[in-house]
Design a protein around this motif. Structure first.
Motif, PDB file in Angstrom:
ATOM      1  N   SER A  13      46.243  47.759  40.737  1.00  0.00           N
ATOM      2  CA  SER A  13      46.463  47.828  42.167  1.00  0.00           C
ATOM      3  C   SER A  13      47.277  46.666  42.685  1.00  0.00           C
ATOM      4  N   GLU A  32      46.495  35.834  39.348  1.00  0.00           N
ATOM      5  CA  GLU A  32      45.621  36.619  38.257  1.00  0.00           C
ATOM      6  C   GLU A  32      44.875  35.592  37.663  1.00  0.00           C
ATOM      7  N   ARG A  42      42.347  45.245  27.935  1.00  0.00           N
ATOM      8  CA  ARG A  42      41.418  46.386  28.585  1.00  0.00           C
ATOM      9  C   ARG A  42      41.627  47.575  28.612  1.00  0.00           C
ATOM     10  N   ARG A  44      41.134  51.322  29.932  1.00  0.00           N
ATOM     11  CA  ARG A  44      40.315  51.939  30.940  1.00  0.00           C
ATOM     12  C   ARG A  44      40.886  53.394  31.221  1.00  0.00           C
ATOM     13  N   ALA A  45      41.570  53.680  32.375  1.00  0.00           N
ATOM     14  CA  ALA A  45      41.855  55.079  32.622  1.00  0.00           C
ATOM     15  C   ALA A  45      42.660  55.613  31.748  1.00  0.00           C
ATOM     16  N   GLN A 102      46.094  53.507  31.229  1.00  0.00           N
ATOM     17  CA  GLN A 102      46.036  52.302  32.337  1.00  0.00           C
ATOM     18  C   GLN A 102      46.889  51.012  31.687  1.00  0.00           C
ATOM     19  N   ASP A 159      41.255  42.401  43.457  1.00  0.00           N
ATOM     20  CA  ASP A 159      40.629  41.415  42.297  1.00  0.00           C
ATOM     21  C   ASP A 159      39.461  42.239  41.727  1.00  0.00           C
ATOM     22  N   ASP A 286      39.249  48.819  43.070  1.00  0.00           N
ATOM     23  CA  ASP A 286      38.041  48.575  42.693  1.00  0.00           C
ATOM     24  C   ASP A 286      37.219  47.330  43.400  1.00  0.00           C
ATOM     25  N   LEU A 299      41.215  54.583  39.235  1.00  0.00           N
ATOM     26  CA  LEU A 299      42.285  54.173  39.467  1.00  0.00           C
ATOM     27  C   LEU A 299      43.407  55.083  40.237  1.00  0.00           C
ATOM     28  N   ASN A 300      43.058  56.285  40.428  1.00  0.00           N
ATOM     29  CA  ASN A 300      43.596  57.188  41.446  1.00  0.00           C
ATOM     30  C   ASN A 300      43.077  57.062  42.751  1.00  0.00           C
TER      31      ASN A 300
HETATM   32  P1  RFL Z   1      41.190  45.850  38.228  1.00  0.00           P
HETATM   33  O1  RFL Z   1      41.793  46.790  36.975  1.00  0.00           O
HETATM   34  O2  RFL Z   1      39.869  45.500  37.573  1.00  0.00           O
HETATM   35  O3  RFL Z   1      41.911  44.707  38.315  1.00  0.00           O
HETATM   36  C1  RFL Z   1      41.336  43.539  39.144  1.00  0.00           C
HETATM   37  C2  RFL Z   1      42.241  42.331  38.273  1.00  0.00           C
HETATM   38  O4  RFL Z   1      41.659  41.184  39.365  1.00  0.00           O
HETATM   39  C3  RFL Z   1      41.583  39.914  38.265  1.00  0.00           C
HETATM   40  N1  RFL Z   1      40.714  39.195  38.994  1.00  0.00           N
HETATM   41  C4  RFL Z   1      40.976  37.956  39.467  1.00  0.00           C
HETATM   42  N2  RFL Z   1      42.329  37.514  39.866  1.00  0.00           N
HETATM   43  C5  RFL Z   1      42.157  36.230  40.580  1.00  0.00           C
HETATM   44  N3  RFL Z   1      40.956  35.781  40.981  1.00  0.00           N
HETATM   45  C6  RFL Z   1      39.688  36.403  40.940  1.00  0.00           C
HETATM   46  N4  RFL Z   1      38.608  35.591  41.559  1.00  0.00           N
HETATM   47  C7  RFL Z   1      39.652  37.546  40.065  1.00  0.00           C
HETATM   48  N5  RFL Z   1      38.480  38.135  39.974  1.00  0.00           N
HETATM   49  C8  RFL Z   1      39.387  39.203  39.131  1.00  0.00           C
HETATM   50  C9  RFL Z   1      40.908  40.697  37.264  1.00  0.00           C
HETATM   51  O5  RFL Z   1      41.319  39.907  36.000  1.00  0.00           O
HETATM   52  C10 RFL Z   1      41.827  41.871  37.194  1.00  0.00           C
HETATM   53  O6  RFL Z   1      42.928  41.744  36.208  1.00  0.00           O
HETATM   54  O7  RFL Z   1      41.160  46.773  39.459  1.00  0.00           O
HETATM   55  P2  RFL Z   1      42.170  47.660  40.141  1.00  0.00           P
HETATM   56  O8  RFL Z   1      43.501  46.906  39.811  1.00  0.00           O
HETATM   57  O9  RFL Z   1      41.798  47.784  41.404  1.00  0.00           O
HETATM   58  O10 RFL Z   1      42.011  48.854  38.975  1.00  0.00           O
HETATM   59  C11 RFL Z   1      41.141  49.643  39.311  1.00  0.00           C
HETATM   60  C12 RFL Z   1      41.071  50.392  37.834  1.00  0.00           C
HETATM   61  O11 RFL Z   1      40.997  49.372  36.910  1.00  0.00           O
HETATM   62  C13 RFL Z   1      39.867  51.129  37.904  1.00  0.00           C
HETATM   63  O12 RFL Z   1      39.487  51.933  38.932  1.00  0.00           O
HETATM   64  C14 RFL Z   1      40.003  52.437  36.553  1.00  0.00           C
HETATM   65  O13 RFL Z   1      40.209  51.763  35.232  1.00  0.00           O
HETATM   66  C15 RFL Z   1      38.888  53.383  36.481  1.00  0.00           C
HETATM   67  N6  RFL Z   1      38.677  54.077  35.537  1.00  0.00           N
HETATM   68  C16 RFL Z   1      39.465  55.528  35.503  1.00  0.00           C
HETATM   69  N7  RFL Z   1      40.223  55.557  36.719  1.00  0.00           N
HETATM   70  C17 RFL Z   1      41.024  56.852  36.821  1.00  0.00           C
HETATM   71  O14 RFL Z   1      41.673  56.999  37.872  1.00  0.00           O
HETATM   72  N8  RFL Z   1      40.894  57.553  35.687  1.00  0.00           N
HETATM   73  C18 RFL Z   1      40.563  57.594  34.628  1.00  0.00           C
HETATM   74  O15 RFL Z   1      40.720  58.134  33.626  1.00  0.00           O
HETATM   75  C19 RFL Z   1      39.479  56.479  34.310  1.00  0.00           C
HETATM   76  N9  RFL Z   1      38.835  55.937  33.396  1.00  0.00           N
HETATM   77  C20 RFL Z   1      37.932  53.959  34.201  1.00  0.00           C
HETATM   78  C21 RFL Z   1      38.188  54.913  33.371  1.00  0.00           C
HETATM   79  C22 RFL Z   1      37.111  52.829  34.255  1.00  0.00           C
HETATM   80  C23 RFL Z   1      36.620  52.711  32.817  1.00  0.00           C
HETATM   81  N10 RFL Z   1      35.860  51.471  32.817  1.00  0.00           N
HETATM   82  C24 RFL Z   1      35.504  50.646  31.785  1.00  0.00           C
HETATM   83  C25 RFL Z   1      35.133  50.768  34.201  1.00  0.00           C
HETATM   84  C26 RFL Z   1      37.473  54.801  32.168  1.00  0.00           C
HETATM   85  C27 RFL Z   1      36.460  53.431  31.998  1.00  0.00           C
HETATM   86  C28 RFL Z   1      35.650  53.339  30.785  1.00  0.00           C
END
Ligand code: RFL
Ligand code: PHB
Length: 390
Positions: A13, A32, A42, A44-45, A102, A159, A286, A299-300
């Motif tokens: 994001s 970050e 990591r 993930r998606a 991802q 974050d 997230d 992620l979408n």
């Molecule tokens: P992220 O990826 O969690 O990134 C947030 C970033 O913020 C950092 N952070 C900080 N930085 C500074 N100060 C702080 N205090 C901080 N606290 C945290 C973190 O280190 C990190 O780098 O959120 P973002 O960018 O909003 O992205 C969201 C996606 O990661 C998430 O929605 C998807 O991975 C969900 N997801 C899927 N989404 C899809 O659209 N299609 C999929 O097929 C899909 N499969 C999945 C998934 C998530 C999974 N897990 C493990 C939860 C499959 C899995 C198994």
């Protein structure tokens, strides 16, 4: 340091917004907490909707995705030893999804930020937003013990679920909705040929299973496990044996197993925080909402938040029009809740709930039977899976 938009979080994001704004001449700084290697480790998606893929292209980050990603026109729902195909193309008016990890798209975004000399500060500790209700908000952090400060016009909380941004909003301002599921997904990555060219979501009395992929030589598989399980409870052999039990015989006979190169458990949770704006701080991705991964929406949905913010900031800085930013929370939440509904529906349909009664199981059966007897039901599934319009 001074910038226009200070972005907390260098996940997809935060990086995507930074890249898109840069291309419109709007300055950003990304803070970050982790190292780049950690973020890229990591898994993930894997499934991107067309809207997200378009945004990657607009961010000038779509080249490798278009070369290496796979377009999928459908997926399978397995149940009672049978495979039923959901024809996304037919039922969504010619739409499809992109299978591209991802990890890879985050790498592409980092590389684009490097190419354009974007400022991404890693290992930023104690990140804290301040004065977000004023016109002069700022963010403090430390790197290697040294205190730093970024003055800005706006702060973006990108974050993630455990981040600091949402937590810094007073509890009487923010309302949180949460549903915790009584199970998790154990996921493995393995350098094996995927069992199926298209994804298979499997409903089975022993629990849900998913066959996904990252490429034709890299498979991603998941099985539903109790929350009490840990990764150490699952040897590779035990994982493959359990996955096979949950798939139709015609699929499990074809399954190629091998050493796993990653294994992790993710608990399933639905969560929404409202509103997604507090003063001059906006939450995205997230940090504001999460879904169980069943519908591939996480992620979408982060992507649509970024799309609204991107256009909101461009209108604000280029035309002096703040309507987009003012409407952001309402607009984003309207789509967020639809993704929540779809993820909840598909999760409820496909998982085995420890406390379910026979009546619930009958409803799951009839829901499945109805789905494959009704074009309208398949259209509804398809239009949600490929992504509702932004
Ligand atoms: P992220 O990826 O969690 O990134 C947030 C970033 O913020 C950092 N952070 C900080 N930085 C500074 N100060 C702080 N205090 C901080 N606290 C945290 C973190 O280190 C990190 O780098 O959120 P973002 O960018 O909003 O992205 C969201 C996606 O990661 C998430 O929605 C998807 O991975 C969900 N997801 C899927 N989404 C899809 O659209 N299609 C999929 O097929 C899909 N499969 C999945 C998934 C998530 C999974 N897990 C493990 C939860 C499959 C899995 C198994
Ligand atoms: C994945 O490949 O990681 C994946 C695919 C589809 C989902 C969830 C995860 O619904």
């Amino acid at each position: 340091m001074k910038t226009q938009v200070c972005i907390i979080g260098g996940g997809p994001s935060g990086l995507m917004l930074s890249q898109l704004l840069h291309l419109k001449g709007i300055e950003t700084v990304v803070l970050e907490r982790q190292t780049r290697d950690y973020v890229l480790s990591r898994i993930r998606a894997g499934v991107l909707e067309n809207g997200f893929a378009k945004l990657m292209r607009e961010a000038q980050c779509g080249e490798r995705m278009d070369r290496e990603g796979e377009i999928h026109d459908g997926f399978f729902l397995a149940h009672a030893d049978k495979l039923n195909r959901v024809d996304l193309h037919k039922y969504s008016g010619g739409n499809s999804v992109m299978v591209y990890g991802q990890t890879e798209l985050t790498r592409d975004l980092y590389e684009a930020r490097d190419r354009m000399n974007g400022i991404v500060i890693h290992s930023a500790e104690n990140v804290q937003p301040h004065d977000v209700k004023s016109d002069m908000p700022y963010v403090t952090y430390s790197v290697g013990g040294e205190e730093k400060r970024v003055d800005c016009d706006f702060i973006i909380g990108a974050d993630g679920f455990h981040g600091v941004s949402r937590k810094s909003i007073p509890s009487d301002v923010i309302k949180e909705y949460e549903k915790v599921y009584p199970f998790g997904w154990l996921g493995v990555l393995s350098r094996t040929k995927p069992v199926s060219p298209e994804l298979i979501y499997a409903k089975h009395p022993r629990g849900f299973a998913l066959c996904s992929l990252r490429s034709q030589v890299l498979s991603r598989y998941y099985i539903q496990v109790p929350l009490t399980d840990s990764v150490e409870d699952w040897s590779d052999e035990a994982f493959w044996a359990e996955l096979k039990r949950r798939l139709p015989a015609e699929v499990s006979e074809q399954l190629i197993t091998g050493p796993t190169i990653e294994k992790s458990i993710a608990p399933l949770r639905s969560f929404v925080a409202e509103p997604m704006r507090y003063g001059n701080m906006f939450l995205a991705g997230d940090a504001a909402h999460i879904v169980p991964p069943t519908g591939a929406r996480g992620l979408n949905t982060a992507g649509s938040d970024i799309y609204y913010l991107y256009h909101g900031f461009v209108d604000h800085y280029q035309k002096g029009d703040s309507t987009g930013l003012d409407n952001y929370s309402e607009k984003a939440l309207s789509r967020v809740w639809k993704a929540q509904r779809f993820s909840w529906w598909l999760t409820t349909l496909l998982h085995t709930f420890p406390d379910s009664i026979e009546y619930d199981q009958k409803l799951q059966e009839v829901e499945m039977a109805y789905l494959f007897s009704s074009d309208a039901a398949q259209s509804s599934l398809a239009e949600n899976y490929v992504g509702l319009p932004f």
